[in-house]
Design a protein around this motif. Structure first.
Motif, mmCIF file in Angstrom:
data_model
loop_
_atom_site.group_PDB
_atom_site.id
_atom_site.type_symbol
_atom_site.label_atom_id
_atom_site.label_comp_id
_atom_site.label_asym_id
_atom_site.label_seq_id
_atom_site.Cartn_x
_atom_site.Cartn_y
_atom_site.Cartn_z
ATOM 1 N N MET A 60 -5.333 2.283 6.958
ATOM 2 C CA MET A 60 -5.329 2.374 5.486
ATOM 3 C C MET A 60 -6.566 1.691 4.896
ATOM 4 N N GLN A 61 -6.898 0.536 5.479
ATOM 5 C CA GLN A 61 -8.071 -0.186 4.976
ATOM 6 C C GLN A 61 -9.356 0.529 5.361
ATOM 7 N N PHE A 62 -9.376 1.131 6.553
ATOM 8 C CA PHE A 62 -10.582 1.802 7.036
ATOM 9 C C PHE A 62 -10.855 3.084 6.239
ATOM 10 N N LEU A 63 -9.809 3.866 6.018
ATOM 11 C CA LEU A 63 -10.011 5.147 5.324
ATOM 12 C C LEU A 63 -10.111 4.960 3.815
ATOM 13 N N GLY A 64 -9.281 4.098 3.264
ATOM 14 C CA GLY A 64 -9.213 3.948 1.811
ATOM 15 C C GLY A 64 -8.762 5.266 1.180
ATOM 16 N N ILE B 181 0.172 4.011 -2.680
ATOM 17 C CA ILE B 181 -0.222 5.367 -2.254
ATOM 18 C C ILE B 181 0.763 6.394 -2.786
ATOM 19 N N LEU B 182 2.045 6.085 -2.664
ATOM 20 C CA LEU B 182 3.052 7.086 -3.029
ATOM 21 C C LEU B 182 3.461 6.998 -4.500
ATOM 22 N N ASN B 183 2.736 6.189 -5.263
ATOM 23 C CA ASN B 183 3.024 6.055 -6.703
ATOM 24 C C ASN B 183 4.484 5.715 -6.971
ATOM 25 N N TYR B 184 5.039 4.872 -6.120
ATOM 26 C CA TYR B 184 6.427 4.449 -6.328
ATOM 27 C C TYR B 184 6.458 3.418 -7.456
ATOM 28 N N PRO B 185 7.627 3.234 -8.085
ATOM 29 C CA PRO B 185 7.723 2.198 -9.127
ATOM 30 C C PRO B 185 7.405 0.826 -8.531
ATOM 31 N N MET C 282 0.833 -1.210 0.000
ATOM 32 C CA MET C 282 0.000 0.000 0.000
ATOM 33 C C MET C 282 0.866 1.258 0.000
ATOM 34 N N VAL C 283 2.032 1.202 0.658
ATOM 35 C CA VAL C 283 2.946 2.360 0.630
ATOM 36 C C VAL C 283 3.336 2.644 -0.830
ATOM 37 N N SER D 34 12.219 8.801 2.347
ATOM 38 C CA SER D 34 11.634 8.441 3.646
ATOM 39 C C SER D 34 10.268 9.100 3.773
ATOM 40 N N ALA D 35 9.288 8.353 4.297
ATOM 41 C CA ALA D 35 7.926 8.884 4.487
ATOM 42 C C ALA D 35 7.343 8.215 5.732
ATOM 43 N N ASP D 36 6.889 9.022 6.682
ATOM 44 C CA ASP D 36 6.471 8.472 7.976
ATOM 45 C C ASP D 36 5.000 8.073 7.983
ATOM 46 N N LEU D 37 4.774 6.807 8.314
ATOM 47 C CA LEU D 37 3.383 6.347 8.482
ATOM 48 C C LEU D 37 2.777 6.910 9.754
ATOM 49 N N HIS D 38 3.619 7.222 10.751
ATOM 50 C CA HIS D 38 3.066 7.722 12.022
ATOM 51 C C HIS D 38 2.827 9.236 12.002
ATOM 52 N N LYS D 39 2.983 9.850 10.824
ATOM 53 C CA LYS D 39 2.590 11.256 10.706
ATOM 54 C C LYS D 39 1.291 11.282 9.882
ATOM 55 N N TYR D 40 1.351 11.738 8.626
ATOM 56 C CA TYR D 40 0.094 11.836 7.870
ATOM 57 C C TYR D 40 -0.412 10.487 7.331
ATOM 58 N N GLY D 41 0.289 9.382 7.678
ATOM 59 C CA GLY D 41 -0.278 8.064 7.387
ATOM 60 C C GLY D 41 -1.316 7.691 8.433
ATOM 61 N N PHE D 42 -1.313 8.418 9.579
ATOM 62 C CA PHE D 42 -2.260 8.242 10.697
ATOM 63 C C PHE D 42 -2.087 6.921 11.442
ATOM 64 N N ALA D 43 -0.944 6.253 11.295
ATOM 65 C CA ALA D 43 -0.678 5.033 12.070
ATOM 66 C C ALA D 43 -0.131 5.425 13.437
ATOM 67 N N CYS D 44 -0.177 4.457 14.380
ATOM 68 C CA CYS D 44 0.416 4.717 15.706
ATOM 69 C C CYS D 44 1.931 4.777 15.592
ATOM 70 N N LYS D 45 2.528 5.506 16.486
ATOM 71 C CA LYS D 45 3.992 5.548 16.563
ATOM 72 C C LYS D 45 4.485 4.246 17.185
ATOM 73 N N PRO D 46 5.690 3.771 16.879
ATOM 74 C CA PRO D 46 6.656 4.358 15.966
ATOM 75 C C PRO D 46 6.662 3.621 14.622
ATOM 76 N N LEU D 47 6.438 4.343 13.537
ATOM 77 C CA LEU D 47 6.479 3.682 12.223
ATOM 78 C C LEU D 47 6.752 4.668 11.085
#
Ligand SMILES: Cc1ncc(COP(=O)(O)O)c(C=O)c1O
Length: 427
Positions: free
Chosen positions: A312-316, A98-102, A94-95, A252-265
């Motif tokens: 991620m699954q809840f918000l979509g 979401i981030l349109n990575y290759p 999903m990362v 680097s992109a933090d899931l525990h910031k605007y990914g809305f996951a719990c820290k630390p990730l």
């Protein structure tokens, strides 16, 4: 030691560790007492990013429950946790989506933005050992505004860091960075956006420089990565900050910031397997054989990964886009409210955070003291003195409460009834 560097002195009248265990009710009540003394969620998540960031909506509750359900699992032993490992691979996928990575990008989890930045420099160092073996004294060249964690890692490892002064627009001065690059340079980086001012560096130009000099290029999107992805889907234009720039090797992109996951990730993603292979190290020079880990940590908590999967699954995509749109509305409301106060000026910010100047001649820290007294927490920037707030998907009441308190405080600072002394108890 707090963020501001002061040591909190506590004297203990008696032993803290009890001889006989206490009841569950006693233990929980005491924990509630500790937690109750902290900034409340509403004020904290609106203004102070690091405390209870984005602790809102059903997504926050689900993220927390998922974390708790996996809290005892250790990702060190993936072989024993087929289901958890599957979940973790789905989060990595999903990362990428979401981030349109290759498609062949390689994601690694870390414990946060700092560890992701440590990994970025370390991976570049390991790459350089193989590809640039003549470099005995490696150095990295970065804009002055890049996150302090890079200096920390360089101090830990003895790598030289050159922080290059910014251009007049407070973004990386790419020409000056080019001048600072020497035969010993292994790594350059830019922020997308930077923590001090919320501005994007010119990643395109930095990527071209890295390519022309054959050095590692990292993009620090720890703060903005997951917000950028969704504001872009909502039609908001941002500079091209990712792997679309061919010189970028890691992000680097933090899931525990605007990914809305719990820290630390957090995540560090490599353009391909070839670059990822310098990330991991499995020491085996001890009695137990190879010690394979995800990143720098040994024992690695599964809880935050479960919380990322759940949210991620809840918000979509639609849920995240809604929250991103709300962030943009909140930012606009802050800007309008703050700029309407005489002498106050919000800086242009590409995304988040939002920083503003207090009226000329006024003490920024006195204003912060007055805001803290009113339970509106914010952070300072020192060069130049600015107040920083995080762009969060909060309610209008939270924004208006902050702006109202700010108006009142500015008036009282002008009259001399609030001074820097007001800030001291919080430091
Ligand atoms: C741009 C940027 N990079 C790195 C970090 C460090 O992240 P962490 O606090 O998760 O270690 C931050 C934290 O705010 C940040 O804003």
């Amino acid at each position: 030691m707090g963020y501001f560097g002061n040591e909190h002195q506590v004297s203990f009248a008696s032993r803290v560790f009890p001889k006989r265990g206490r009841t569950e009710a006693e233990v929980m009540a005491h924990l509630d007492e500790f937690g109750g003394k902290d900034v409340d969620d509403n004020h904290g998540h609106a203004i102070v990013y690091a405390m209870t960031l984005m602790n809102h909506l059903d997504a926050a509750r689900i993220s927390k429950v998922a974390n708790m359900n996996f809290v005892k699992k250790n990702m060190l032993f993936k072989e024993l946790m087929v289901g958890t490992e599957r979940m973790s691979l789905e989060v990595k996928r999903m990362v990428i989506e979401i981030l349109n990575y290759p498609d062949d990008a390689r994601v690694r989890f870390t414990s946060g933005g700092s560890e992701s930045l440590y990994c970025a420099i370390n991976t570049a160092r390991q790459w350089a050992k193989v590809e640039r073996p003549r470099i005995a004294e490696p150095e990295i060249v970065v804009p002055y505004s890049i996150h302090a964690a890079m200096s920390k890692w360089c101090r830990y490892t003895g790598i030289k860091i050159k922080r290059v002064p910014l251009g007049p627009d407070f973004r990386a001065d790419v020409k000056a960075i080019e001048k600072a690059v020497t035969a010993n340079t292994i790594f350059i980086a830019g922020s997308a956006p930077c923590w001090p001012y919320g501005l994007y560096d010119n990643i395109e130009a930095l990527s071209a420089l890295a390519e022309s000099r054959g050095i590692w290029m990292h993009v620090d999107a720890c703060l903005g990565g997951f917000l950028a992805a969704f504001v872009e889907r909502a039609g908001h234009k941002l500079p091209v900050w990712d792997f679309r720039n061919p010189g970028v090797r890691s992000i680097s992109a933090d899931l525990h910031k605007y990914g809305f996951a719990c820290k630390p990730l957090s995540s560090i993603t490599y353009r391909n397997k070839e670059f990822e292979k310098y990330h991991a190290f499995a020491p085996s020079d001890w009695p137990d054989g190879p010690y394979n880990t995800e990143s720098m940590l040994g024992s690695t908590p599964a809880g935050p990964i479960a919380s990322a999967w759940a949210v991620m699954q809840f918000l979509g995509e639609e849920g995240y886009v809604d929250l991103a749109k709300r962030c943009l509305q909140v930012k606009k409301r802050y800007i309008e409210g703050i700029n309407a106060i005489e002498g106050m000026k919000c800086w242009e910010s590409d995304l988040s955070p939002l920083v503003f100047e207090v009226p000329r001649g006024m003490d920024t820290f006195a204003v912060m003291g007055g805001l803290f007294d009113r339970q509106f927490y914010c952070l300072p920037c020192l060069q130049p003195p600015l107040i920083k707030i995080i762009v969060d998907p909060v309610t209008d009441e939270v924004v208006d409460g902050f702006v109202g308190a700010l108006r009142e405080v500015v008036d009282l600072v002008k009259k001399g009834s609030i001074t820097i002394e007001n800030l001291k108890p919080y430091m």
